[in-house]
Design an enzyme around this catalytic site. Structure first.
Site, PDB file in Angstrom:
ATOM      1  N   HIS B 328       1.111  -0.946   0.007  1.00 19.42           N
ATOM      2  CA  HIS B 328       0.302  -0.063   0.206  1.00 19.42           C
ATOM      3  C   HIS B 328       0.982   0.944   0.220  1.00 19.42           C
ATOM      4  O   HIS B 328       0.453   1.772  -0.734  1.00 19.42           O
ATOM      5  CB  HIS B 328      -1.039  -0.191   1.407  1.00 19.42           C
ATOM      6  CG  HIS B 328      -2.001  -0.610   1.440  1.00 19.42           C
ATOM      7  ND1 HIS B 328      -2.077  -2.026   1.101  1.00 19.42           N
ATOM      8  CD2 HIS B 328      -3.774  -0.703   0.437  1.00 19.42           C
ATOM      9  CE1 HIS B 328      -3.440  -2.292   0.958  1.00 19.42           C
ATOM     10  NE2 HIS B 328      -4.096  -1.926   0.483  1.00 19.42           N
ATOM     11  N   GLY B 329       1.871   0.978   0.733  1.00 23.17           N
ATOM     12  CA  GLY B 329       2.827   2.551   0.111  1.00 23.17           C
ATOM     13  C   GLY B 329       4.435   2.213   1.142  1.00 23.17           C
ATOM     14  O   GLY B 329       4.154   1.314   1.914  1.00 23.17           O
TER      15      GLY B 329
END
Lengths: 298, 470
Positions: B328-329
């Site tokens: 996700h990041g």
């Protein structure tokens, strides 16, 4: 109900709802899309004008070109090209000149010179650049689609149920002026932010000299320049005079030497709703005074 | 271009006008999808097209080589993984890895400036890179495992990889399913068209009406642009973010599914009302299903899954969730977010508290929602310090200035609407009479019309889809 009928009925019902909404509710105001369109049109419009008003937020909130023109005996056109935090860099003044009608017999540049507009920070003209440097599709959209899209400008649900959550009332006018006021005026509210701003950067000789040099070139090309320090409040003026490094008498004297018409205004004659920007009624008053002065130009 | 833009409206009208012409022949169909999708993607930044072309070309060739070679299969797969994960690492994680190394050296008093040495273009995250990389990876892995035959037609392959409805934010489709779908011409019937229209309308409604109207309230809070504070305020902000991210992403997936359906294709459901879950496991079964199942099939099961003993199962879950967090990041906050889910999932799995305690279903849903909401704080926060202080605010029960209700009334009204929609869906699922009422009165027709009207007149400020950044 058959699937095909469902499609037809839902589209028909949508059209009915759209019609009902447009008939029931007034036009949406101040939503971000309309505001964006206002700035895009100001920046990218191909129209040319007799009177171009320049400066920062004190100017785009404080000067109405329509009110200026209404107070002249001439058949003029005008635009307010003020932007947030604008500084009188060569780039900004060239942009303003590009909006003047070269073939007009009377060309007037109106400059609202605030202390902040002569700082290095303001010379970056970030706000103006954010509108100038957009993709060409954005410009096309603002230019060609906005007449259609404005009919679909979104409403705020909270406004429609009768609750006003916005305390800053702003009306975006086609002449580039933003008529402003607070529901509850507070002439002290801007003081802390200006104190903070000028603790970070002040007016310096480099920017002042660049500004004076450019204005000298403009007046020598036959364009009338009217300049003034936009009025705010007595307290704000005192604060700016004490901490900004802005030497009004020097700038005024140099501009007058360059054939600029300098106008002096007293804060006591105007009302500011936040301590920095003029209430819209005062903005009209200021604009009328500028209009009368333009009427007296040779 | 994004789905909620005039550009995309024009693009999709032109695409669907010409689609009946091009869909007839295989090559024209695949070529048309590929060219249109490249145009769609290149609208952001045409330079990143080279990255997709590179990633796709590597996997297309790897797929062909994998069936021809008997001795170098592992090497070919390894090179494919290296190319895909390498470009993902460079563009998505180089900044984060540099920061981690800098922090590690700083512990020993050595100051490094790795971040400053990374070329600027590497720090620009190409839109949707995590999505198409995973899609491309699944193609070669499935061929390696013998579950898929590679396609010899490069247009066929690229039409699968870059098909515009799902290119930048999923759902992540599988080659084993979608390559076969692409071989056929399916003309949607009236019912499919109606379903497609509903999906697009409801998807846009979720995105532009719900998610975008919540953004000002949430962004002001997380970007410290407001003076409001206190427990009640932060509970409202956190719950608003839970609904924003759900509606934003679920909305995108619905629009993607609707567009594919109009073309005659089927994308599997990507969200199944996860906030109506009675367990965290059920939540993950309904949230971003295509990614969860991707991690299940390509990470969790291969490293042991749940059939290799308690410890290995815990380890598999931990690794899978941590990778999901990193997917996700590139930030510590996503690792903590994943960590919270790991702990809560392990507690739930081993204690089975949600089954043993006789808690009424609505209360159970609220408890799961609260768990997810607190974890989301780390997902949204700018850094760990901010997230910690918000979580402290949530549970310190400090008084709030209720002025935020007035300042952000618009957002709060839409938060109420979002909650109401989920509750009504919960009622529809739980009570047959509600479902019967819904169907008997053709409420879907009315809701589609209301959605269209609200998309036009009650849309929030135009925002990118949140998941584009992943």
């Amino acid at each position: 109900m058959e699937a095909r009928s469902r499609i037809t009925v839902s589209i028909a019902a949508s059209l009915l709802f759209i019609l009902l909404i447009k008939l029931t509710f007034p036009e949406a105001k101040n939503n971000k899309e309309l505001v964006h369109e206002f700035w895009m049109s100001k920046t990218h419009s191909k129209d040319k004008y007799n009177v171009v008003v320049c400066g920062d937020s004190r100017v785009y909130r404080g000067v109405s070109p329509d009110a200026i023109i209404d107070n002249t005996d001439l058949n003029l056109t005008g635009i307010n090209l003020g932007y947030s935090g604008s500084g009188f860099s060569e780039e900004y003044l060239d942009f303003a000149l590009s909006k003047l009608d070269k073939n007009a017999s009377l060309k007037v540049l109106v400059l609202g010179v605030t202390p902040h507009s002569l700082t290095r920070e303001a010379f970056k003209n970030d706000d103006l650049r954010s509108y100038k440097e957009v993709a060409s599709t954005q410009v096309m959209k603002a230019g060609y689609l906005s007449p259609i899209l404005k009919h679909f400008a979104p409403y705020q649900l909270s406004e429609l149920i009768g609750r006003r959550t916005v305390s800053h009332i702003q009306e975006y006018k086609p002449d580039g002026w933003v008529a402003s006021s607070f529901r509850v005026p507070n002439p002290e509210s801007a003081i802390p932010s200006y104190r903070k701003t000028f603790s970070k950067y002040q007016v310096k000789e480099t920017e002042v000299d660049a500004f004076l040099k450019k204005v000298g070139q403009i007046t020598s090309s036959g364009i009338h320049v009217i300049a003034f320090r936009p009025p705010s409040t007595i307290r704000m003026r005192a604060l700016e005079d004490s901490i900004s490094g802005f030497d009004e008498s020097y700038i005024k004297q140099k501009l007058i030497e360059d054939s600029v018409v300098w106008m002096d205004f007293s804060e006591a004659d105007f009302n500011s709703h936040d301590g920095s920007h003029l209430h819209f009624e005062s903005a009209i008053k200021l604009s009328e005074m500028i209009g009368k002065r333009i009427n007296e130009l040779d | 271009m994004i789905f909620n833009s005039i550009e995309f409206l024009v693009f999709s009208i032109l695409f669907f006008l010409l689609w009946p012409v091009f869909r007839k022949g295989d090559n024209s169909r695949w070529g048309y999808i590929t060219v249109a999708s490249f145009f769609f993607y290149g609208w952001w930044d045409w330079r990143f097209l080279f990255l997709i072309l590179f990633s796709g070309a590597v996997d297309y060739v790897a797929g062909l080589l994998l069936v021809r070679s008997k001795n170098y299969r592992s090497l070919i797969l390894g090179l494919s993984l290296l190319a895909n994960l390498g470009s993902l690492s460079v563009f998505k994680y180089s900044g984060f890895f540099a920061e981690v190394i800098q922090d590690a050296f700083l512990l020993f008093g050595v100051e490094l400036d790795l971040l400053g040495r990374i070329p600027e273009f590497v720090l620009i995250l190409p839109v949707g890179i995590s999505f198409y990389t995973f899609q491309s990876l699944s193609y070669t892995i499935d061929i390696y495992r013998g579950r898929l035959q590679p396609t010899k037609n490069v247009l066929h392959f690229f039409s699968y990889l870059v098909m515009f409805p799902q290119l930048v934010a999923g759902p992540i489709v599988r080659a084993s399913d979608f390559l076969n779908q692409l071989k056929k011409v399916r003309i949607p019937n009236a019912l499919e068209k109606w379903n497609a229209m509903k999906m697009i309308c409801f998807g846009l409604f979720q995105k532009v009406v719900i998610a975008d109207n919540l953004s000002l309230f949430i962004d002001s809070a997380f970007e410290n642009k407001t003076a409001y504070d206190g427990s009640l305020y932060w509970w409202f902000v956190s719950i608003a973010f839970s609904f924003q991210i759900y509606n934003d992403f679920s909305g995108y997936s619905l629009i993607a599914r609707g567009l594919a359906k109009l073309m005659g294709y089927h994308f599997k459901m990507n969200f199944n009302h996860p906030y109506l879950s009675k367990s965290l496991k059920q939540f993950w079964g309904g949230w971003h299903i295509s990614l969860s199942t991707w991690f299940r099939d390509y990470v969790y099961i291969p490293i042991g899954g749940s059939r290799s003993g308690t410890f290995k199962a815990m380890l598999a879950l931990t690794i899978t969730m941590l990778l999901s967090g990193l997917w996700h990041g590139a930030n510590y906050t996503f690792i903590v977010w994943a960590g919270i889910h790991i702990v809560l999932l392990l507690i739930e799995r081993h204690s089975k508290w949600n089954k043993k305690l006789s808690i009424p279903s609505p209360l159970l849903m609220v408890i799961i929602f609260v768990q997810v909401t607190v974890a989301w704080v780390y997902f949204r926060a700018i850094n760990i310090e901010q997230a910690n202080s918000i979580v402290y605010e949530l549970f310190s029960f400090q008084a709030s200035d209720l002025g935020f209700f007035n300042s952000y009334l618009n957002g709060i009204l839409f938060l109420g609407l979002a909650a109401l929609i989920e509750i009504s869906i919960g009622l529809k699922r739980s009570y047959f009479s509600v479902l019967r009422f819904y169907k008997a009165n053709n409420l879907d027709v009315l809701l589609a019309a209301v959605s269209i009207t609200m998309i036009l007149f009650f849309r929030g400020e135009g925002q990118q889809f949140i998941y584009f950044q992943f």
